[in-house]
Design an enzyme around this catalytic site. Structure first.
Site, PDB file in Angstrom:
ATOM      1  CG  ASP A   1      22.879  11.729  69.270  1.00 46.33           C
ATOM      2  OD1 ASP A   1      23.013  11.443  68.209  1.00 46.33           O
ATOM      3  OD2 ASP A   1      22.890  11.198  70.306  1.00 46.33           O
TER       4      ASP A   1
ATOM      5  CD  GLU B   1      19.729  10.224  65.684  1.00 46.55           C
ATOM      6  OE1 GLU B   1      20.296   9.166  65.288  1.00 46.55           O
ATOM      7  OE2 GLU B   1      20.092  10.430  66.858  1.00 46.55           O
TER       8      GLU B   1
HETATM    9  C1  NOJ Z   1      22.931   8.645  67.015  1.00 42.61           C
HETATM   10  C2  NOJ Z   1      24.127   8.806  66.507  1.00 42.61           C
HETATM   11  O1  NOJ Z   1      24.243   9.209  65.205  1.00 42.61           O
HETATM   12  C3  NOJ Z   1      24.934   7.817  66.727  1.00 42.61           C
HETATM   13  O2  NOJ Z   1      26.100   7.764  66.166  1.00 42.61           O
HETATM   14  C4  NOJ Z   1      25.074   7.647  68.310  1.00 42.61           C
HETATM   15  O3  NOJ Z   1      25.745   6.170  68.576  1.00 42.61           O
HETATM   16  C5  NOJ Z   1      23.736   7.632  68.892  1.00 42.61           C
HETATM   17  N1  NOJ Z   1      23.015   8.415  68.433  1.00 42.61           N
HETATM   18  C6  NOJ Z   1      24.090   7.895  70.518  1.00 42.61           C
HETATM   19  O4  NOJ Z   1      24.643   9.069  70.610  1.00 42.61           O
END
Ligand code: NOJ
Ligand code: CA
Length: 537
Positions: free
Chosen positions: A215, A277
């Protein structure tokens, strides 16, 4: 842990895998409390097997106050009791592995939940203590520290600083949170934080987890040296410095973390994998995350908001392929996820089928968001049912992401369509009656059966079947937004984006069509409107 046979047995199984994203609370509820759970996933393993996916990616399954749908993790080495137990987690892994399906879990290293023991300890501990140093606590400005330490906006609304009350009851320091206040950012300059994540990676890898989705992978390290504090009024990527020296994002130092993670991944056989990500710009910066001693994949989010337009799709797809090729990697593709509107709602149901069939033929790995295979649209959420912190923190000016997170319709004639025997945590739409798995299962023309065929045929004909050669058609070019086509090995893929049939001069055996009837004779094939076909030569 017993030995299993996987569909793709090699160490780099992930390179061309179809990965199915499960938002655990929305998949299947086994105990009737309205929240999907691990037992629910276990009960649907036959469904996943029949779909033909290579892996599951599970959005966070950890204990959490659910301030941000589980991306506020209170304990990294445990399971949310609402979802199940560690024993059930092991059972789920075994059940998936037994069917040759790998398991990727979400890891959330930028911030914990505010219920995490470390954050609670930090709140109880004095200013300047080692416990506070695991997070980013700073004094406020102004006479009494009442002004936030810097002008830094949060992703979810106004500010990224929240003031605490000290243990003696006085207004105290502030802490940084790039997301909700319930998501305090870790201080990655602190060695204890680094060590703890290595421990967590080993904890889950020891249990048989095959990979990790990282993440906000680009945000972990911030420029906090010598009293400096990042300031930012917006998260427009164009405001981010591109050379590794930005205060917040994509800093050079973040890569040291992934080098240390990779060493842990390589302790296992097969090595564990990770997908980042990472919202970075320019796109070439993404390749830094997949260097051979770092992570394995990086998400490409371009298709999440691309128009159903031949020129644009061609531009994004060919650029992604070329970019990844330049570093010996393959791209990743995603049409939907839990953070964005569902593709069927965004570009239309028939269009989304055509696009999905087109993308599933591209080289690289495809991430499919649960429900996408059903052609599910976004749910319509009454405001009083909303959960997303974006909705609350923007005072309702942004509706947030709940529409994409509505549970799956499995069976029956009325909501909640077999998702739960109780009351679902977000409402399913009555209009989804024709979209249930039960209805689609036996309908040869359903979206579900299109995905099943496509995944099957992809494994048979397209995995390892060479590079993309774009097919140029003078008559029906990309420019007039009618046709987009390519060839890989002995398979040709044609997508007709227009609303009239298109005849092309080609012969071959039809493998699959996303919608409509294909007419083929005398070396010519007519592709139905808004439809994709795969032809085998
Ligand atoms: C990316 C995640 O996919 C999202 O759902 C989340 O709100 C943010 N990161 C913070 O962790
Ligand atoms: Ca449940």
């Amino acid at each position: 842990m017993s030995e299993f046979t996987f569909l793709t047995g090699s160490e780099d199984w992930w390179r061309q895998a179809v990965v199915y994203q499960i938002y655990p609370r929305s998949f299947a509820d086994a105990n009737g409390d309205g929240i999907g759970d691990l037992k629910g996933i276990i009960s649907r393993v036959p469904y996943l097997k029949a779909l033909g996916i290579d892996a599951v990616w599970l959005s966070p399954h950890y204990p959490s106050a659910l301030a941000d749908g589980g991306y506020d993790v209170d304990d990294y080495r445990n399971v949310d009791p609402r979802l199940g137990t560690l024993a059930e987690f092991d059972e789920m892994i075994d059940a998936l592995h037994a069917e040759g399906i790998r398991v990727i879990i979400d890891i959330v290293p930028n911030h914990s939940g505010s219920g995490h023991v470390w954050f609670q300890e930090a709140l109880r501990s004095p200013k300047g203590s080692p416990a506070r140093d695991r997070y980013i606590f700073r004094d406020g400005k102004g006479e009494n520290g009442e002004i936030r330490p810097s002008e830094l906006v949060s992703h979810f609304g106004p500010t990224a600083w929240t003031r605490i009350t000290e243990p003696d009851g006085t207004p105290g320091q502030w802490y940084m949170h790039l997301f909700a206040p319930e998501q305090p950012d870790f201080n990655w300059d602190n060695p204890e934080v680094r060590e703890d994540f290595l421990k967590t990676l080993r904890f889950w890898s020891d249990r048989g987890v095959d990979g990790y989705r990282v993440d906000v992978a680009h945000a972990l390290v911030k420029n906090l040296a010598n009293g400096h504090l990042p300031e930012r009024a917006s998260y427009d990527l164009s405001l981010v410095k591109h050379d590794g020296s930005d205060d917040l994002f994509d800093r050079d130092e973040v890569h040291d973390i992934y080098r240390s993670w990779r060493k842990v991944f390589n302790e296992y056989n097969p090595p564990r994998m990770a997908v980042a990500e990472a919202w970075v710009h320019p796109p070439v910066n993404a390749t830094r995350y997949v260097r051979s001693d770092e992570l394995h994949q990086v998400f490409n989010f371009d298709l999440l908001d691309a128009a159903f337009n031949a020129q644009q799709l061609y531009g994004l797809m060919s650029a992604a392929i070329d970019l990844m090729k330049s570093v010996g990697a393959l791209p990743t593709w995603a049409l939907s996820n839990h953070d964005s509107p569902r593709v069927a709602s965004r570009i239309g149901e028939v269009q989304s089928r055509a696009l999905a069939l087109f993308v599933l033929a591209l080289p690289g790995s495809c991430y499919v968001y649960a429900g996408q295979e059903l052609g599910l649209p976004d749910g319509v959420i009454p405001d009083e049912a909303r959960q997303d912190p974006i909705y609350f923190r923007t005072k309702g000016t942004q509706k947030g992401r709940d529409g994409a997170r509505v549970p799956l319709p499995w069976s029956g004639e009325a909501a909640p369509f077999g998702f739960t025997s109780g009351s679902p945590w977000l409402p399913l739409q009555e209009s989804w009656k024709e979209l249930t798995v039960e209805k689609q299962d036996t309908d040869p023309k359903s979206s579900l059966n299109l995905y099943r065929s496509a995944l099957n045929l992809r494994a048979e004909h397209l995995v390892d079947n060479g590079e993309v050669q774009w097919i140029e058609s003078p008559e029906h070019g990309r420019k007039n937004n009618s046709l987009l086509a390519f060839k890989r090995g002995n398979v040709s893929i044609y997508m007709n984006l227009s609303d009239t049939p298109i005849e092309v001069e080609v012969s071959g055996k039809l493998l699959v069509v996303s919608a409509g009837i294909v007419d083929g004779r005398d070396g010519k094939v007519t592709i139905p409107p808004v439809s994709t076909i795969w032809l085998h030569h």
